[in-house]
Design an enzyme around this catalytic site. Structure first.
Site, short mmCIF file in Angstrom:
data_model
loop_
_atom_site.label_atom_id
_atom_site.label_comp_id
_atom_site.label_asym_id
_atom_site.label_seq_id
_atom_site.Cartn_x
_atom_site.Cartn_y
_atom_site.Cartn_z
N GLY A 1 -27.84 -1.07 -24.69
CA GLY A 1 -26.96 -0.18 -24.22
C GLY A 1 -27.81 1.09 -24.01
N GLN B 1 -29.64 9.91 -23.11
CA GLN B 1 -31.03 9.41 -23.56
C GLN B 1 -32.01 9.50 -22.28
OE1 GLN B 1 -29.27 5.59 -25.21
NE2 GLN B 1 -30.96 5.90 -26.21
N CYS C 1 -32.11 1.96 -31.94
CA CYS C 1 -31.94 2.76 -30.51
C CYS C 1 -33.07 3.01 -29.81
CB CYS C 1 -31.53 4.01 -31.39
SG CYS C 1 -31.10 5.47 -30.10
N LEU C 2 -33.08 3.06 -28.36
CA LEU C 2 -34.23 2.93 -27.68
C LEU C 2 -34.93 4.38 -27.92
CD1 LEU C 2 -33.06 1.42 -24.40
CD2 LEU C 2 -34.59 0.59 -26.04
N HIS D 1 -22.01 3.77 -30.69
CA HIS D 1 -23.39 4.30 -30.79
C HIS D 1 -23.48 5.12 -29.35
CE1 HIS D 1 -27.78 3.65 -31.86
NE2 HIS D 1 -27.63 3.96 -30.46
N GLU D 2 -23.30 4.52 -28.15
CA GLU D 2 -23.55 5.09 -27.18
C GLU D 2 -22.69 6.26 -26.78
OE1 GLU D 2 -26.12 4.34 -25.94
OE2 GLU D 2 -26.38 2.31 -26.85
N HIS E 1 -24.15 9.25 -28.59
CA HIS E 1 -25.35 9.90 -27.77
C HIS E 1 -24.46 10.84 -26.99
CE1 HIS E 1 -29.03 7.97 -28.79
NE2 HIS E 1 -28.36 6.58 -28.47
ZN ZN Z 1 -29.12 4.86 -29.15
#
Ligand code: ZN
Length: 171
Positions: A46, A51, A92-93, A134-135, A138
């Site tokens: 995701g 991000q 997470c990226l 989670h997204e 963000h």
């Molecule tokens: Zn993340």
């Protein structure tokens, strides 16, 4: 298409609140295509626009085993969440190489626009429910480590800053 640089925690830009997309047009479709390419390249399941330093409400997700089922959520909103909660080990990226347990509602219903600008609703459970929450966090400027203790968070911050310095010195 193009790969977009992913912001790393504790970058303050990760805490900006994303604005709703006014119109799903060619500009937004280009952002979605670039975000999908960036997510698959990482690889990740995701990615939120926040991000990649784009502060509009756009999320791409692919939780399929073969990474061939792209889901696009524009202006997503959680319209229902189950009282039951479940704990998952999240990554997470924007927080590379760090994983920890976060407890969230186990099922949710989301309303969003698709890539054509058409509204849809989706019921999600399992990994998809975790990933969506989670997204969506963000987009509100929240990174999953903010669910953890202050001590853990400060350790993660230090680790990420050290990692960024090491990467810098390798250039
Ligand atoms: Zn993340």
């Amino acid at each position: 298409m193009a790969l977009l640089p992913v912001l790393c925690y504790p970058d303050p830009r990760l805490h900006k609140v994303a604005k709703p997309v006014a119109q799903v047009d060619a500009r937004i479709q280009k952002i979605v295509a670039d975000m999908a390419e960036t997510m698959y390249d990482a690889p990740g399941v995701g990615l939120a626009a926040t991000q990649v330093d784009i502060h509009e409400r756009i999320v791409v997700i692919d939780v399929s085993d073969d990474q061939n089922e792209l889901m696009v959520f524009i202006n997503p909103e959680i319209i229902w969440a189950s009282p039951e909660k479940k704990s998952w080990r999240e990554g997470c990226l924007s927080v590379p190489d760090y994983y920890d347990e976060v407890e969230r509602p186990s099922e949710i219903r989301v309303k969003a626009l698709d890539i054509g600008g058409k509204e849809f609703e989706l019921d999600a459970d399992g990994l998809l429910a975790v990933c969506l929450q989670h997204e969506l966090d963000h987009l509100q400027g929240k990174v999953f480590v903010e669910y953890l203790s202050i001590l853990k968070r400060s350790r993660i911050s230090q680790k990420m800053k050290k990692r960024a310095k090491e990467l810098e010195s390798q250039r």
